[in-house]
Design a protein around this motif. Structure first.
Motif, PDB file in Angstrom:
ATOM      1  N   TRP A   1     -16.901  -4.622 -14.938  1.00 53.79           N
ATOM      2  CA  TRP A   1     -17.322  -3.525 -14.056  1.00 53.79           C
ATOM      3  C   TRP A   1     -16.180  -2.546 -13.843  1.00 53.79           C
ATOM      4  N   PHE A   2     -14.994  -3.043 -13.547  1.00 56.04           N
ATOM      5  CA  PHE A   2     -13.851  -2.168 -13.320  1.00 56.04           C
ATOM      6  C   PHE A   2     -13.456  -1.424 -14.595  1.00 56.04           C
ATOM      7  N   SER A   3     -13.575  -2.074 -15.737  1.00 51.14           N
ATOM      8  CA  SER A   3     -13.241  -1.422 -17.005  1.00 51.14           C
ATOM      9  C   SER A   3     -14.170  -0.233 -17.268  1.00 51.14           C
ATOM     10  N   THR A   4     -15.475  -0.449 -17.030  1.00 47.58           N
ATOM     11  CA  THR A   4     -16.449   0.634 -17.229  1.00 47.58           C
ATOM     12  C   THR A   4     -16.176   1.793 -16.282  1.00 47.58           C
ATOM     13  N   ARG A   5     -15.890   1.479 -15.019  1.00 46.46           N
ATOM     14  CA  ARG A   5     -15.597   2.526 -14.044  1.00 46.46           C
ATOM     15  C   ARG A   5     -14.321   3.287 -14.438  1.00 46.46           C
ATOM     16  N   PHE A   6     -13.345   2.565 -14.968  1.00 45.47           N
ATOM     17  CA  PHE A   6     -12.082   3.207 -15.338  1.00 45.47           C
ATOM     18  C   PHE A   6     -12.306   4.268 -16.410  1.00 45.47           C
ATOM     19  N   TYR A   7     -13.049   3.937 -17.447  1.00 47.77           N
ATOM     20  CA  TYR A   7     -13.290   4.901 -18.523  1.00 47.77           C
ATOM     21  C   TYR A   7     -14.046   6.127 -18.006  1.00 47.77           C
ATOM     22  N   LYS A   8     -15.043   5.903 -17.164  1.00 51.18           N
ATOM     23  CA  LYS A   8     -15.808   7.030 -16.623  1.00 51.18           C
ATOM     24  C   LYS A   8     -14.925   7.897 -15.726  1.00 51.18           C
ATOM     25  N   TRP A   9     -14.082   7.258 -14.913  1.00 49.58           N
ATOM     26  CA  TRP A   9     -13.196   7.993 -14.022  1.00 49.58           C
ATOM     27  C   TRP A   9     -12.185   8.807 -14.820  1.00 49.58           C
ATOM     28  N   MET A  10     -11.570   8.191 -15.826  1.00 46.54           N
ATOM     29  CA  MET A  10     -10.573   8.886 -16.647  1.00 46.54           C
ATOM     30  C   MET A  10     -11.169  10.096 -17.346  1.00 46.54           C
ATOM     31  N   ASN A  11     -12.384   9.960 -17.852  1.00 46.94           N
ATOM     32  CA  ASN A  11     -13.009  11.075 -18.556  1.00 46.94           C
ATOM     33  C   ASN A  11     -13.385  12.217 -17.618  1.00 46.94           C
ATOM     34  N   ARG A  12     -13.519  11.922 -16.329  1.00 50.87           N
ATOM     35  CA  ARG A  12     -13.826  12.969 -15.359  1.00 50.87           C
ATOM     36  C   ARG A  12     -12.578  13.668 -14.843  1.00 50.87           C
ATOM     37  N   VAL A  13     -11.498  12.924 -14.692  1.00 50.60           N
ATOM     38  CA  VAL A  13     -10.316  13.490 -14.049  1.00 50.60           C
ATOM     39  C   VAL A  13      -9.276  14.017 -15.035  1.00 50.60           C
ATOM     40  N   SER A  14      -9.416  13.725 -16.313  1.00 47.81           N
ATOM     41  CA  SER A  14      -8.422  14.188 -17.284  1.00 47.81           C
ATOM     42  C   SER A  14      -9.056  15.169 -18.258  1.00 47.81           C
ATOM     43  N   GLN A  15      -8.214  15.814 -19.045  1.00 48.41           N
ATOM     44  CA  GLN A  15      -8.694  16.803 -20.007  1.00 48.41           C
ATOM     45  C   GLN A  15      -8.897  16.204 -21.391  1.00 48.41           C
ATOM     46  N   MET A  16      -9.030  14.917 -21.456  1.00 48.99           N
ATOM     47  CA  MET A  16      -9.292  14.248 -22.728  1.00 48.99           C
ATOM     48  C   MET A  16     -10.464  13.297 -22.550  1.00 48.99           C
ATOM     49  N   HIS A  17     -10.984  12.790 -23.662  1.00 50.47           N
ATOM     50  CA  HIS A  17     -12.130  11.882 -23.605  1.00 50.47           C
ATOM     51  C   HIS A  17     -11.743  10.547 -24.209  1.00 50.47           C
ATOM     52  N   LEU A  18     -11.745   9.510 -23.366  1.00 49.37           N
ATOM     53  CA  LEU A  18     -11.496   8.156 -23.843  1.00 49.37           C
ATOM     54  C   LEU A  18     -12.833   7.520 -24.218  1.00 49.37           C
TER      55      LEU A  18
ATOM     56  N   SER B   1      -0.437   9.336 -15.866  1.00 48.42           N
ATOM     57  CA  SER B   1       0.094   9.961 -17.081  1.00 48.42           C
ATOM     58  C   SER B   1      -0.741  11.140 -17.556  1.00 48.42           C
ATOM     59  N   PHE B   2      -2.049  11.100 -17.290  1.00 51.27           N
ATOM     60  CA  PHE B   2      -2.916  12.103 -17.910  1.00 51.27           C
ATOM     61  C   PHE B   2      -3.806  12.862 -16.940  1.00 51.27           C
ATOM     62  N   SER B   3      -3.535  12.754 -15.645  1.00 46.37           N
ATOM     63  CA  SER B   3      -4.333  13.513 -14.688  1.00 46.37           C
ATOM     64  C   SER B   3      -3.536  13.814 -13.431  1.00 46.37           C
ATOM     65  N   THR B   4      -3.717  15.017 -12.907  1.00 42.30           N
ATOM     66  CA  THR B   4      -3.113  15.396 -11.626  1.00 42.30           C
ATOM     67  C   THR B   4      -4.181  15.533 -10.542  1.00 42.30           C
ATOM     68  N   LEU B   5      -5.410  15.101 -10.840  1.00 38.37           N
ATOM     69  CA  LEU B   5      -6.495  15.225  -9.872  1.00 38.37           C
ATOM     70  C   LEU B   5      -6.211  14.489  -8.561  1.00 38.37           C
ATOM     71  N   PRO B   6      -5.609  13.280  -8.588  1.00 41.25           N
ATOM     72  CA  PRO B   6      -5.301  12.631  -7.297  1.00 41.25           C
ATOM     73  C   PRO B   6      -4.451  13.504  -6.382  1.00 41.25           C
ATOM     74  N   LEU B   7      -3.520  14.274  -6.939  1.00 41.49           N
ATOM     75  CA  LEU B   7      -2.717  15.178  -6.123  1.00 41.49           C
ATOM     76  C   LEU B   7      -3.585  16.288  -5.537  1.00 41.49           C
ATOM     77  N   THR B   8      -4.543  16.763  -6.328  1.00 46.53           N
ATOM     78  CA  THR B   8      -5.462  17.798  -5.834  1.00 46.53           C
ATOM     79  C   THR B   8      -6.325  17.248  -4.703  1.00 46.53           C
ATOM     80  N   ILE B   9      -6.778  16.005  -4.856  1.00 42.47           N
ATOM     81  CA  ILE B   9      -7.591  15.378  -3.807  1.00 42.47           C
ATOM     82  C   ILE B   9      -6.783  15.246  -2.521  1.00 42.47           C
TER      83      ILE B   9
ATOM     84  N   THR C   1      -5.511   9.609 -28.041  1.00 46.40           N
ATOM     85  CA  THR C   1      -6.525  10.653 -27.888  1.00 46.40           C
ATOM     86  C   THR C   1      -5.890  12.028 -27.724  1.00 46.40           C
ATOM     87  N   TRP C   2      -4.801  12.103 -26.958  1.00 46.58           N
ATOM     88  CA  TRP C   2      -4.176  13.389 -26.638  1.00 46.58           C
ATOM     89  C   TRP C   2      -3.658  14.114 -27.876  1.00 46.58           C
ATOM     90  N   VAL C   3      -3.107  13.375 -28.833  1.00 52.90           N
ATOM     91  CA  VAL C   3      -2.544  14.041 -30.024  1.00 52.90           C
ATOM     92  C   VAL C   3      -3.629  14.636 -30.907  1.00 52.90           C
TER      93      VAL C   3
END
Length: 313
Positions: A140-157, A228-236, A190-192
């Motif tokens: 469950w946490f793994s699935t949530r992590f991927y969805k969260w990362m894809n929303r808060v970062s500029q890349m797609h895992l 490493s790949f998102s600054t959204l927490p700072l924005t929040i 993914t980033w490269v």
């Protein structure tokens, strides 16, 4: 380059940490797969500070097989450091990353390499399409992590993506051009960029031994990925600060107006304590988020090496 080219070399990077029960099984399995590969293969075992017989087993393989190379760290630096060291020392035309526990299906390696050599792909990776053999909470946490990362970062895992992949030399060089100390390989891969295909496979058990990845280790790894790949927490945190400030202004106006109209003091210690705890909680949360980013900057500016090699051959 032709599809079959024994003059080309595939470098297989294999991080190991306390894997004495799996190294020989892995090596024997890959010897069978080796016959199906269209290129020569070299093994790069990266011992991440094991305190069992892992290193001695790898050394024995090195003595009997010249295609086996190894590096041993002075202590445990983590899998990310081992991956980085392996990519730095692997000198093949193609480079693969694979876990030693055989949860990464070795039988996919020939197909992955052929796709990279023949097709338009710069890399072919793998993704786990089910987690039936993994605990429900971790899944469950793994699935949530991927969805969260894809929303808060500029890349797609890609959900379920593994480190297990085959890459062209150009992509490996691009990865190595990122010298950061705090590494999150799934994000870096993914980033490269580069054209990558993912092959699905079903979950499987470890061939032997026990995983050193605890739930807490995975949680810390996920936090490192977000930092490493998102600054959204700072924005929040910024918006939480603005919200609490606005709430305080409105409450202040209400209290002053009520005092002027009714000429009475505002009673209610419970409500006052609730407000104080609410504001204090936001402040502590904000300091925690900012502190996590600051710690990442602190570790980067010290420019300490990602790993230290004790011995190798």
């Amino acid at each position: 380059m032709s599809i079959k080219d024994k003059s080309a070399v595939l470098s297989l990077v294999v991080p190991v940490h306390n894997e004495e029960a799996t190294v020989n099984i892995f090596y024997d399995t890959l010897q069978n797969i080796k016959k199906e590969l269209p290129v020569a293969i070299n093994f790069y075992f990266i011992d991440d500070g094991s305190d069992d017989k892992t290193l001695s087993i790898v050394k024995s393989l090195n003595k009997k097989d010249e295609s086996v190379h190894y590096l041993s760290f002075s202590r445990n630096f983590g899998k990310e450091a081992a991956l980085y060291a392996g990519l730095q020392h692997a000198d093949g035309d193609y480079v693969a990353v694979m876990d030693v526990d055989l949860q990464d299906p070795p039988e996919l390696l020939p197909e992955m390499l052929s796709e990279v050599m023949a097709g338009p792909y710069d890399a072919v990776g793998t993704r786990r399409v089910d987690r039936r053999k993994t605990k429900i909470v971790r899944t469950w946490f793994s699935t949530r992590f991927y969805k969260w990362m894809n929303r808060v970062s500029q890349m797609h895992l890609v959900e379920g993506a593994r480190d297990y992949r085959v890459m062209k030399r150009q992509m490996v060089d691009a990865i190595l051009s990122l010298p950061e100390n705090q590494r999150f390989s799934k994000g870096i891969f993914t980033w490269v960029g580069f054209h990558t295909k993912y092959i699905p496979f079903e979950d499987r058990d470890r061939v032997a031994g026990k995983s050193s990845w605890t739930f807490w280790n995975l949680t810390k790894y996920g936090i490192e990925g977000i930092v490493s790949f998102s600054t959204l927490p700072l924005t929040i945190v910024t918006f939480l600060g603005l919200f609490s400030f606005g709430l305080a202004v409105v409450a202040g106006i209400f209290i002053v107006a009520r005092a002027l109209i009714d000429n009475t003091s505002v009673a209610g210690w419970p409500s006052m304590a609730t407000i104080i705890l609410f504001i204090g909680g936001i402040q502590l949360l904000s300091l925690g988020v900012i502190g996590r980013y600051l710690s990442a900057v602190f570790l980067e500016v010290k420019r300490r090496p990602v790993y230290i090699i004790k011995e190798g051959r």
